[in-house]
Design a protein around this motif. Structure first.
Motif, PDB file in Angstrom:
ATOM      1  N   VAL A  65     -20.305 -29.544 -51.904  1.00 17.23           N
ATOM      2  CA  VAL A  65     -19.776 -28.506 -52.792  1.00 17.23           C
ATOM      3  C   VAL A  65     -20.491 -27.183 -52.544  1.00 17.23           C
ATOM      4  O   VAL A  65     -19.884 -26.113 -52.548  1.00 17.23           O
ATOM      5  CB  VAL A  65     -19.928 -28.932 -54.263  1.00 17.23           C
ATOM      6  N   VAL A  66     -21.807 -27.250 -52.320  1.00 19.57           N
ATOM      7  CA  VAL A  66     -22.576 -26.041 -52.030  1.00 19.57           C
ATOM      8  C   VAL A  66     -22.063 -25.374 -50.755  1.00 19.57           C
ATOM      9  O   VAL A  66     -21.956 -24.140 -50.678  1.00 19.57           O
ATOM     10  CB  VAL A  66     -24.076 -26.368 -51.908  1.00 19.57           C
ATOM     11  N   ALA A  67     -21.731 -26.182 -49.752  1.00 18.10           N
ATOM     12  CA  ALA A  67     -21.219 -25.630 -48.496  1.00 18.10           C
ATOM     13  C   ALA A  67     -19.912 -24.881 -48.725  1.00 18.10           C
ATOM     14  O   ALA A  67     -19.696 -23.788 -48.178  1.00 18.10           O
ATOM     15  CB  ALA A  67     -21.022 -26.748 -47.478  1.00 18.10           C
ATOM     16  N   ILE A  68     -19.028 -25.465 -49.538  1.00 15.95           N
ATOM     17  CA  ILE A  68     -17.759 -24.792 -49.867  1.00 15.95           C
ATOM     18  C   ILE A  68     -18.022 -23.496 -50.629  1.00 15.95           C
ATOM     19  O   ILE A  68     -17.445 -22.442 -50.332  1.00 15.95           O
ATOM     20  CB  ILE A  68     -16.853 -25.726 -50.688  1.00 15.95           C
ATOM     21  N   PHE A  69     -18.915 -23.574 -51.599  1.00 12.50           N
ATOM     22  CA  PHE A  69     -19.240 -22.418 -52.422  1.00 12.50           C
ATOM     23  C   PHE A  69     -19.825 -21.281 -51.573  1.00 12.50           C
ATOM     24  O   PHE A  69     -19.448 -20.107 -51.713  1.00 12.50           O
ATOM     25  CB  PHE A  69     -20.194 -22.880 -53.521  1.00 12.50           C
ATOM     26  N   ILE A  70     -20.728 -21.615 -50.655  1.00 18.17           N
ATOM     27  CA  ILE A  70     -21.344 -20.602 -49.784  1.00 18.17           C
ATOM     28  C   ILE A  70     -20.299 -19.998 -48.840  1.00 18.17           C
ATOM     29  O   ILE A  70     -20.285 -18.782 -48.602  1.00 18.17           O
ATOM     30  CB  ILE A  70     -22.495 -21.230 -48.979  1.00 18.17           C
ATOM     31  N   PHE A  71     -19.426 -20.841 -48.317  1.00 16.62           N
ATOM     32  CA  PHE A  71     -18.384 -20.348 -47.416  1.00 16.62           C
ATOM     33  C   PHE A  71     -17.477 -19.340 -48.125  1.00 16.62           C
ATOM     34  O   PHE A  71     -17.176 -18.263 -47.593  1.00 16.62           O
ATOM     35  CB  PHE A  71     -17.566 -21.521 -46.875  1.00 16.62           C
ATOM     36  N   LEU A  72     -17.042 -19.685 -49.325  1.00 18.93           N
ATOM     37  CA  LEU A  72     -16.166 -18.780 -50.087  1.00 18.93           C
ATOM     38  C   LEU A  72     -16.893 -17.485 -50.436  1.00 18.93           C
ATOM     39  O   LEU A  72     -16.297 -16.404 -50.434  1.00 18.93           O
ATOM     40  CB  LEU A  72     -15.677 -19.486 -51.351  1.00 18.93           C
ATOM     41  N   PHE A  79     -14.579 -10.025 -46.363  1.00 19.20           N
ATOM     42  CA  PHE A  79     -13.185  -9.608 -46.286  1.00 19.20           C
ATOM     43  C   PHE A  79     -12.663  -8.897 -47.534  1.00 19.20           C
ATOM     44  O   PHE A  79     -11.604  -8.276 -47.473  1.00 19.20           O
ATOM     45  CB  PHE A  79     -12.292 -10.819 -45.989  1.00 19.20           C
ATOM     46  N   LEU A  80     -13.372  -8.984 -48.651  1.00 22.11           N
ATOM     47  CA  LEU A  80     -12.894  -8.347 -49.878  1.00 22.11           C
ATOM     48  C   LEU A  80     -13.755  -7.174 -50.324  1.00 22.11           C
ATOM     49  O   LEU A  80     -13.238  -6.147 -50.742  1.00 22.11           O
ATOM     50  CB  LEU A  80     -12.805  -9.375 -51.016  1.00 22.11           C
ATOM     51  N   PHE A  81     -15.069  -7.324 -50.250  1.00 20.74           N
ATOM     52  CA  PHE A  81     -15.966  -6.288 -50.744  1.00 20.74           C
ATOM     53  C   PHE A  81     -15.827  -5.016 -49.915  1.00 20.74           C
ATOM     54  O   PHE A  81     -15.966  -5.024 -48.703  1.00 20.74           O
ATOM     55  CB  PHE A  81     -17.409  -6.789 -50.709  1.00 20.74           C
ATOM     56  N   LYS A  82     -15.511  -3.909 -50.589  1.00 19.34           N
ATOM     57  CA  LYS A  82     -15.335  -2.576 -49.987  1.00 19.34           C
ATOM     58  C   LYS A  82     -14.133  -2.481 -49.059  1.00 19.34           C
ATOM     59  O   LYS A  82     -13.921  -1.443 -48.433  1.00 19.34           O
ATOM     60  CB  LYS A  82     -16.603  -2.133 -49.228  1.00 19.34           C
ATOM     61  N   LYS A  83     -13.373  -3.560 -48.933  1.00 17.89           N
ATOM     62  CA  LYS A  83     -12.160  -3.520 -48.113  1.00 17.89           C
ATOM     63  C   LYS A  83     -10.910  -3.638 -48.970  1.00 17.89           C
ATOM     64  O   LYS A  83      -9.813  -3.338 -48.510  1.00 17.89           O
ATOM     65  CB  LYS A  83     -12.190  -4.633 -47.061  1.00 17.89           C
ATOM     66  N   CYS A  93     -14.578 -13.442 -56.605  1.00 16.89           N
ATOM     67  CA  CYS A  93     -15.783 -14.107 -57.111  1.00 16.89           C
ATOM     68  C   CYS A  93     -15.424 -15.206 -58.119  1.00 16.89           C
ATOM     69  O   CYS A  93     -15.966 -16.315 -58.074  1.00 16.89           O
ATOM     70  CB  CYS A  93     -16.710 -13.083 -57.752  1.00 16.89           C
ATOM     71  N   LEU A  94     -14.495 -14.889 -59.025  1.00 15.33           N
ATOM     72  CA  LEU A  94     -14.072 -15.887 -60.017  1.00 15.33           C
ATOM     73  C   LEU A  94     -13.367 -17.064 -59.352  1.00 15.33           C
ATOM     74  O   LEU A  94     -13.572 -18.225 -59.737  1.00 15.33           O
ATOM     75  CB  LEU A  94     -13.158 -15.234 -61.051  1.00 15.33           C
ATOM     76  N   LEU A  95     -12.541 -16.771 -58.344  1.00 17.13           N
ATOM     77  CA  LEU A  95     -11.851 -17.851 -57.625  1.00 17.13           C
ATOM     78  C   LEU A  95     -12.850 -18.741 -56.898  1.00 17.13           C
ATOM     79  O   LEU A  95     -12.678 -19.970 -56.835  1.00 17.13           O
ATOM     80  CB  LEU A  95     -10.844 -17.247 -56.639  1.00 17.13           C
ATOM     81  N   THR A  96     -13.909 -18.145 -56.381  1.00 14.83           N
ATOM     82  CA  THR A  96     -14.969 -18.920 -55.748  1.00 14.83           C
ATOM     83  C   THR A  96     -15.584 -19.897 -56.744  1.00 14.83           C
ATOM     84  O   THR A  96     -15.812 -21.078 -56.436  1.00 14.83           O
ATOM     85  CB  THR A  96     -16.068 -17.973 -55.202  1.00 14.83           C
ATOM     86  N   GLY A  97     -15.821 -19.420 -57.969  1.00 11.95           N
ATOM     87  CA  GLY A  97     -16.369 -20.292 -59.003  1.00 11.95           C
ATOM     88  C   GLY A  97     -15.418 -21.419 -59.379  1.00 11.95           C
ATOM     89  O   GLY A  97     -15.833 -22.576 -59.530  1.00 11.95           O
ATOM     90  N   ALA A 128     -19.628 -17.378 -60.008  1.00  6.86           N
ATOM     91  CA  ALA A 128     -19.025 -16.066 -59.788  1.00  6.86           C
ATOM     92  C   ALA A 128     -20.075 -14.962 -59.823  1.00  6.86           C
ATOM     93  O   ALA A 128     -20.052 -14.036 -59.004  1.00  6.86           O
ATOM     94  CB  ALA A 128     -17.939 -15.805 -60.833  1.00  6.86           C
ATOM     95  N   VAL A 129     -21.006 -15.066 -60.780  1.00  9.14           N
ATOM     96  CA  VAL A 129     -22.088 -14.068 -60.872  1.00  9.14           C
ATOM     97  C   VAL A 129     -22.973 -14.132 -59.628  1.00  9.14           C
ATOM     98  O   VAL A 129     -23.397 -13.092 -59.095  1.00  9.14           O
ATOM     99  CB  VAL A 129     -22.920 -14.291 -62.150  1.00  9.14           C
ATOM    100  N   TYR A 130     -23.254 -15.350 -59.146  1.00 11.10           N
ATOM    101  CA  TYR A 130     -24.055 -15.470 -57.920  1.00 11.10           C
ATOM    102  C   TYR A 130     -23.358 -14.782 -56.756  1.00 11.10           C
ATOM    103  O   TYR A 130     -23.982 -14.027 -56.007  1.00 11.10           O
ATOM    104  CB  TYR A 130     -24.310 -16.935 -57.584  1.00 11.10           C
ATOM    105  N   ALA A 131     -22.058 -15.054 -56.584  1.00 10.33           N
ATOM    106  CA  ALA A 131     -21.311 -14.442 -55.493  1.00 10.33           C
ATOM    107  C   ALA A 131     -21.318 -12.913 -55.615  1.00 10.33           C
ATOM    108  O   ALA A 131     -21.473 -12.199 -54.616  1.00 10.33           O
ATOM    109  CB  ALA A 131     -19.870 -14.961 -55.480  1.00 10.33           C
ATOM    110  N   PHE A 132     -21.172 -12.423 -56.837  1.00 10.59           N
ATOM    111  CA  PHE A 132     -21.163 -10.976 -57.084  1.00 10.59           C
ATOM    112  C   PHE A 132     -22.524 -10.364 -56.750  1.00 10.59           C
ATOM    113  O   PHE A 132     -22.615  -9.387 -55.992  1.00 10.59           O
ATOM    114  CB  PHE A 132     -20.798 -10.710 -58.545  1.00 10.59           C
ATOM    115  N   VAL A 133     -23.582 -10.930 -57.325  1.00  7.33           N
ATOM    116  CA  VAL A 133     -24.924 -10.377 -57.126  1.00  7.33           C
ATOM    117  C   VAL A 133     -25.353 -10.494 -55.664  1.00  7.33           C
ATOM    118  O   VAL A 133     -25.934  -9.556 -55.099  1.00  7.33           O
ATOM    119  CB  VAL A 133     -25.935 -11.086 -58.051  1.00  7.33           C
ATOM    120  N   TYR A 134     -25.075 -11.642 -55.041  1.00 10.88           N
ATOM    121  CA  TYR A 134     -25.436 -11.830 -53.638  1.00 10.88           C
ATOM    122  C   TYR A 134     -24.781 -10.768 -52.761  1.00 10.88           C
ATOM    123  O   TYR A 134     -25.432 -10.186 -51.883  1.00 10.88           O
ATOM    124  CB  TYR A 134     -25.010 -13.228 -53.171  1.00 10.88           C
ATOM    125  N   THR A 135     -23.492 -10.505 -52.992  1.00 12.18           N
ATOM    126  CA  THR A 135     -22.776  -9.522 -52.189  1.00 12.18           C
ATOM    127  C   THR A 135     -23.360  -8.123 -52.369  1.00 12.18           C
ATOM    128  O   THR A 135     -23.563  -7.396 -51.387  1.00 12.18           O
ATOM    129  CB  THR A 135     -21.288  -9.509 -52.574  1.00 12.18           C
TER     130      THR A 135
END
Length: 350
Positions: A65-72, A79-83, A93-97, A128-135
């Motif tokens: 599950v972690v691998a899927i989460f990291i990939f997303l 592909f999404l941030f600033k593009k 980010c929410l969809l990743t969660g 979702a917060v992790y994905a947001f903050v990490y990015t």
């Protein structure tokens, strides 16, 4: 597209390995500490104590599950941030969660049943917060690193320019003298070549001290380079050279890194021109909708021994592109053995 996927794959593997090491360390170290202090307290079905290795490898299903989460997370960042619009980034980010939590439910169906009503929502928000903050943090780090590298490169460029200048006023005065002499001796082609060379040297000396110059100045330099090549080459039926540079006043005010296009065109003349055999060089540069598109084509002269080199200019240019234009350019090239074609696209900045 292949380069983007390769970059995504590398970032995903590196991110996952770091996360895997962190998760293993934060779960295994406390277990080994408790075993050391209190003795074994978890046993296998056959009565033997659970070893540290067994305890660590028991996390493998969760790591899927972690691998899927990291990939997303990496997909959202690349592909999404600033593009895309910022709302699309938040939705990613929410969809990743949600997808990651769906994986948790699939592997552990009863994981949320014995907890409160918000137990299924909280992990989604945490991921979702992790994905947001990490990015955000990763982008901030990369921007700072690129700025430092740009300052270092600018300092190196200024140093190289100073070494090359020696005494630029003396060189320009000498070129002006040669230009006047060529006119007196009625050698207009020589005079034109000296005048063109003088403009190119002036641009090279002053332009390389800046990180960015006006696109119009860069295109003018390329026109001078092509003009100089045509002046030095004899007019023969076997030599075909064609060039097209299209831009307007609006686009000419945009910025570009100096001498960014030259190595690709230099290579075309270096490896594609022969005095004796049929050869062809085609250059096309078009600027449209804040994007520069360059096509360079040249035949490859066969059995040529007088040309040597290791494409250092191209390699350095790609390093500059990665530094100054990350995710803003596309470079494709094709070598058939008889001809070489380069396709280059660059998003320009105002």
């Amino acid at each position: 597209m292949l380069a983007a996927f390769k970059k995504l794959l590398i970032n995903w593997i590196a991110h996952f390995l770091i996360m895997w090491i962190a998760i293993t360390a934060f779960t295994l170290i406390p277990y080994l500490y408790h075993v050391h202090i209190w003795g074994n307290y978890i046993y296998n079905t056959d009565g033997t104590p659970v070893t540290g290795w067994q305890y660590a490898t028991n996390l493998n299903s969760d790591l899927f599950v972690v691998a899927i989460f990291i990939f997303l997370t990496e997909v959202v960042r690349q592909f999404l941030f600033k593009k895309r619009h910022f709302i699309v980034f938040i939705a990613g980010c929410l969809l990743t969660g949600m997808i990651s939590c769906a994986g948790i439910v699939y592997l552990r169906p009863n994981v949320f049943k014995q907890q409160g009503k918000l137990s299924a929502v909280e992990p989604i928000l945490y991921i979702a917060v992790y994905a947001f903050v990490y990015t955000i943090v990763r982008d901030y780090y990369l921007q700072n690193r690129n700025k430092k590298l740009q300052r270092i490169q600018q300092s190196e460029n200024e140093l190289h320019a100073l070494k090359a200048q020696l005494n630029p006023h003396f060189l320009f005065n000498a070129l002006n003298y040669l230009y006047g002499t060529a006119l007196k001796e009625k050698a207009p082609n020589t005079a034109q070549g000296i005048d063109t060379m003088s403009d190119m040297m002036r641009y090279t000396i002053h332009g390389m001290q800046e990180n960015f110059v006006q696109l119009g100045d860069e295109l003018k330099f390329m026109e001078n380079y092509l003009k100089l090549q045509q002046l030095r080459l004899p007019i023969k039926d076997n030599i075909k050279i064609s060039s097209q540079i299209d831009s307007d006043d609006h686009h000419n005010q945009q910025k570009i890194a100096p001498l960014l296009l030259l190595p690709f065109i230099e290579n075309a003349f270096k490896y594609g021109i022969s005095i004796d055999t049929p050869c062809e060089v085609r250059i096309k540069i078009v600027v449209d909708k804040n994007e520069l598109h360059m096509e360079v084509f040249n035949t490859i002269v066969q059995n040529r021994t007088e040309v040597s080199g290791n494409n250092t200019g191209i390699k350095n240019t790609i390093k500059r592109l990665d530094l100054l234009y990350p995710d803003s350019y596309r470079l494709d090239h094709q070598n058939t053995g008889l001809a070489y074609n380069v396709s280059f696209r660059l998003k320009l900045s105002s």
